[in-house]
Design a protein around this motif. Structure first.
Motif, PDB file in Angstrom:
ATOM      1  N   ALA A 209      22.697  29.336   0.512  1.00 43.57           N
ATOM      2  CA  ALA A 209      22.856  28.233   0.889  1.00 43.57           C
ATOM      3  C   ALA A 209      22.619  27.900   1.735  1.00 43.57           C
ATOM      4  O   ALA A 209      22.184  27.081   2.631  1.00 43.57           O
ATOM      5  N   ARG A 212      18.868  28.235   2.290  1.00 45.74           N
ATOM      6  CA  ARG A 212      18.667  26.955   1.677  1.00 45.74           C
ATOM      7  C   ARG A 212      18.496  25.559   3.093  1.00 45.74           C
ATOM      8  O   ARG A 212      17.902  24.725   2.963  1.00 45.74           O
ATOM      9  N   LEU A 213      19.342  25.916   3.537  1.00 52.00           N
ATOM     10  CA  LEU A 213      19.318  24.465   4.243  1.00 52.00           C
ATOM     11  C   LEU A 213      18.230  25.183   6.148  1.00 52.00           C
ATOM     12  O   LEU A 213      18.482  24.554   6.632  1.00 52.00           O
ATOM     13  N   LEU A 260      26.938  18.588   1.115  1.00 57.45           N
ATOM     14  CA  LEU A 260      25.389  18.673   0.605  1.00 57.45           C
ATOM     15  C   LEU A 260      25.212  18.231  -0.609  1.00 57.45           C
ATOM     16  O   LEU A 260      25.908  18.106  -1.444  1.00 57.45           O
ATOM     17  N   MET A 264      22.896  22.717  -4.228  1.00 58.07           N
ATOM     18  CA  MET A 264      23.310  23.140  -3.441  1.00 58.07           C
ATOM     19  C   MET A 264      24.158  24.343  -3.606  1.00 58.07           C
ATOM     20  O   MET A 264      24.962  24.402  -4.758  1.00 58.07           O
ATOM     21  N   ARG A 266      27.682  27.294  -4.317  1.00 58.65           N
ATOM     22  CA  ARG A 266      28.754  27.040  -4.898  1.00 58.65           C
ATOM     23  C   ARG A 266      29.704  27.528  -4.478  1.00 58.65           C
ATOM     24  O   ARG A 266      29.243  29.158  -5.181  1.00 58.65           O
TER      25      ARG A 266
END
Length: 301
Positions: A209, A212-213, A260, A264, A266
């Protein structure tokens, strides 16, 4: 050759423990310190084991201190780890017999589960199995709880992937989304390059995650790592940082919480217990209740 006539009858649990320790530490001296032996004692146990099985199990480094497993060593290690898991299970089962009159269930939890799922599980367990006494072991996060189950020190524990020990049963409880907590509630996609982003030390899903951010301004190398969700929430409330947390860790809060995108990664919440132990009714009941409570929580989230 029959086993009764084999040199393998000379193999002892302590020999296999020495092999596991040297392989994990990559060093005779560090393995000796870990097990509480002298280095010469560890070397002697490995030599005895190699004679018994008729194979060289470790490649020695310079000065006989460093060591790595040979192909035969890796193969025997797989069996040694299974034997070790069985021994831990036997020890835990015999301890449970001694403590049967207390019907004690030792449960490993981490903060976010303890604050959300656990209270209802405990309440329902009290109703369905009133004779069971709970002992809770709380870790700062989920890491190492599965190792304690494998060692027989816990009966059951909450965890997240990946669960390494093959000696554990694994039940998936729920999928826990990550959310952003913002120091300032701004419309649209926030710029996370400033202020600092705070988060737990990452599990595999969180690391994915965070990666990805990056397009939102996150630099994983600059994230403030803390173990206490309450401390992170306090920092956000003081507008000292933004935060990335699993939804379970947030609970009820007046802070701005930003969901989000559904694509995304988890965090998956798991329950683990020992594969080779006799499962007492208390453990089976706890697992069933935890699954039911988690299913209801996941549906409502």
């Amino acid at each position: 050759m029959k086993l009764a006539e084999s040199a393998w009858l000379g193999v002892e649990i302590r020999h296999l423990s020495a092999l596991e320790a040297v392989a994990s530490e990559r060093s005779f001296s560090r393995a000796a310190k870990k097990l509480g032996y002298t280095q010469s004692a560890i070397s002697g146990q490995i030599a005895t084991l190699e004679r018994a099985v008729g194979e060289r199990l470790l490649e020695r480094g310079v000065g006989q201190s460093d060591a790595t497993p040979t192909p035969a060593g890796h193969m025997l290690l797989n069996h040694a780890q299974t034997i070790s898991a069985r021994m831990h299970a036997a020890e835990a089962d015999l301890s449970a017999i001694r403590d049967q009159r207390h019907a004690t269930l030792r449960v490993g939890i981490y903060q976010s589960v303890g604050a959300t799922i656990l209270p209802e599980v405990v309440e329902r367990l009290r109703d369905e199995a009133p004779g069971v006494r709970l002992e809770l072991y709380e870790a700062g996060n989920e890491r190492n709880l599965s190792d304690l189950v494998q060692a027989g020190e816990l009966d059951v524990a909450f965890d997240v992937p990946p669960v390494r020990p093959a000696s554990l049963h694994v039940a998936e409880l729920l999928s826990d989304p990550f959310v952003l907590l913002l120091a300032d509630d701004v419309p649209g996609r926030p710029d996370l390059s400033t202020p600092t982003l705070a988060a737990f030390k990452p599990c595999a899903a969180q690391a994915a995650a965070e990666d990805r951010l990056r397009e939102w301004g996150v630099d994983p190398e600059r994230i403030l790592r803390l173990e206490d969700a309450r401390a992170i929430l306090t920092l956000v409330a003081e507008r000292a940082c933004n935060a990335l947390l699993p939804r379970l860790a947030v609970g009820e809060t007046a802070l701005p919480v930003r969901r989000l995108p559904p694509t995304m990664p988890r965090r998956t919440v798991l329950l683990v217990w020992h594969r080779y132990r006799t499962v007492p009714p208390a453990t089976a009941t706890f697992v069933q209740i935890a699954q039911a409570v988690s299913a209801a929580y996941g549906a409502a989230a």
